[in-house]
Design a protein around this motif. Structure first.
Motif, PDB file in Angstrom:
ATOM      1  N   SER A 158       0.829  -1.200   0.000  1.00 18.30           N
ATOM      2  CA  SER A 158       0.000   0.000   0.000  1.00 18.30           C
ATOM      3  C   SER A 158       0.861   1.247   0.000  1.00 18.30           C
ATOM      4  O   SER A 158       2.040   1.217   0.368  1.00 18.30           O
ATOM      5  N   HIS A 159       0.257   2.339  -0.414  1.00 21.12           N
ATOM      6  CA  HIS A 159       0.923   3.649  -0.392  1.00 21.12           C
ATOM      7  C   HIS A 159      -0.091   4.681   0.095  1.00 21.12           C
ATOM      8  O   HIS A 159      -1.227   4.715  -0.382  1.00 21.12           O
ATOM      9  N   TYR A 160       0.325   5.476   1.048  1.00 22.75           N
ATOM     10  CA  TYR A 160      -0.511   6.546   1.599  1.00 22.75           C
ATOM     11  C   TYR A 160       0.223   7.857   1.384  1.00 22.75           C
ATOM     12  O   TYR A 160       1.424   7.946   1.595  1.00 22.75           O
ATOM     13  N   GLY A 161      -0.506   8.885   0.996  1.00 20.25           N
ATOM     14  CA  GLY A 161       0.099  10.190   0.809  1.00 20.25           C
ATOM     15  C   GLY A 161      -0.801  11.288   1.332  1.00 20.25           C
ATOM     16  O   GLY A 161      -2.000  11.283   1.073  1.00 20.25           O
ATOM     17  N   VAL A 162      -0.215  12.218   2.086  1.00 21.32           N
ATOM     18  CA  VAL A 162      -0.924  13.391   2.580  1.00 21.32           C
ATOM     19  C   VAL A 162       0.012  14.580   2.394  1.00 21.32           C
ATOM     20  O   VAL A 162       1.130  14.587   2.912  1.00 21.32           O
ATOM     21  N   VAL A 163      -0.425  15.561   1.634  1.00 21.61           N
ATOM     22  CA  VAL A 163       0.346  16.761   1.300  1.00 21.61           C
ATOM     23  C   VAL A 163       1.717  16.320   0.771  1.00 21.61           C
ATOM     24  O   VAL A 163       1.799  15.715  -0.273  1.00 21.61           O
ATOM     25  N   ASP A 164       2.814  16.578   1.492  1.00 19.08           N
ATOM     26  CA  ASP A 164       4.161  16.224   1.029  1.00 19.08           C
ATOM     27  C   ASP A 164       4.708  14.954   1.671  1.00 19.08           C
ATOM     28  O   ASP A 164       5.865  14.619   1.485  1.00 19.08           O
ATOM     29  N   VAL A 165       3.904  14.243   2.453  1.00 18.38           N
ATOM     30  CA  VAL A 165       4.383  13.047   3.155  1.00 18.38           C
ATOM     31  C   VAL A 165       3.801  11.804   2.490  1.00 18.38           C
ATOM     32  O   VAL A 165       2.601  11.731   2.244  1.00 18.38           O
ATOM     33  N   GLY A 166       4.663  10.832   2.212  1.00 17.81           N
ATOM     34  CA  GLY A 166       4.213   9.578   1.628  1.00 17.81           C
ATOM     35  C   GLY A 166       4.769   8.400   2.406  1.00 17.81           C
ATOM     36  O   GLY A 166       5.915   8.427   2.858  1.00 17.81           O
ATOM     37  N   VAL A 167       3.949   7.380   2.587  1.00 20.18           N
ATOM     38  CA  VAL A 167       4.378   6.153   3.258  1.00 20.18           C
ATOM     39  C   VAL A 167       4.020   4.983   2.349  1.00 20.18           C
ATOM     40  O   VAL A 167       2.880   4.842   1.930  1.00 20.18           O
ATOM     41  N   THR A 168       5.009   4.159   2.047  1.00 16.12           N
ATOM     42  CA  THR A 168       4.799   2.952   1.268  1.00 16.12           C
ATOM     43  C   THR A 168       5.062   1.758   2.168  1.00 16.12           C
ATOM     44  O   THR A 168       6.057   1.737   2.900  1.00 16.12           O
ATOM     45  N   GLN A 169       4.167   0.764   2.138  1.00  8.33           N
ATOM     46  CA  GLN A 169       4.273  -0.407   3.007  1.00  8.33           C
ATOM     47  C   GLN A 169       4.264  -1.676   2.158  1.00  8.33           C
ATOM     48  O   GLN A 169       3.472  -1.821   1.239  1.00  8.33           O
ATOM     49  N   PHE A 170       5.152  -2.605   2.502  1.00  6.15           N
ATOM     50  CA  PHE A 170       5.160  -3.953   1.947  1.00  6.15           C
ATOM     51  C   PHE A 170       5.159  -4.895   3.137  1.00  6.15           C
ATOM     52  O   PHE A 170       6.038  -4.823   3.991  1.00  6.15           O
ATOM     53  N   ALA A 171       4.145  -5.760   3.241  1.00 10.08           N
ATOM     54  CA  ALA A 171       3.984  -6.603   4.433  1.00 10.08           C
ATOM     55  C   ALA A 171       3.570  -8.029   4.063  1.00 10.08           C
ATOM     56  O   ALA A 171       2.381  -8.351   4.056  1.00 10.08           O
TER      57      ALA A 171
END
Length: 113
Positions: free
Chosen positions: A4-17
């Motif tokens: 999954s990938h989450y993005g808010v304004v200039d912050v992004g988090v990508t997760q592989f689980a």
């Protein structure tokens, strides 16, 4: 497997689980509904990025997960199930801060056969 990938304004988090899941029992479609417990665990790899270009921050954390729950399977829709679980998730350390904790999840599943 979760990606999954989450993005808010200039912050992004990508997760592989990736995870391993153990289901207790087999579906008995002669019953209108069956509840099957499960347990699982695996690892989490998170990548956090903030800002653009070389001025932004970036970090990667590796952690683990463990969870238990139950899935309801319905005879009228044998390829569909709903589940709920509780687990502990750790993402390692991001920018010197340990991230993780307990979480509750509700899901719907469609099985291709």
């Amino acid at each position: 497997m979760d990606f999954s990938h989450y993005g808010v304004v200039d912050v992004g988090v990508t997760q592989f689980a990736p995870s391993v899941l153990f289901v207790l029992g087999h579906p008995d479609l002669s019953k209108p509904m069956q509840i099957r417990p499960y347990a699982g665990g695996g690892m989490n790899i998170f990548h956090l990025s903030e800002g653009a270009g070389t001025a932004g921050l970036s970090d990667t954390g590796i952690g683990g997960q463990g969870f238990v729950g139950a899935e309801a399977v319905f005879a009228g829709a044998p390829n569909f199930g709903v589940s709920g679980d509780i687990g502990y998730y750790s993402t390692g350390t991001f920018l010197g801060v340990s991230v993780g904790g307990f979480a509750i999840s509700l899901s719907g599943h469609y099985y291709f056969k």
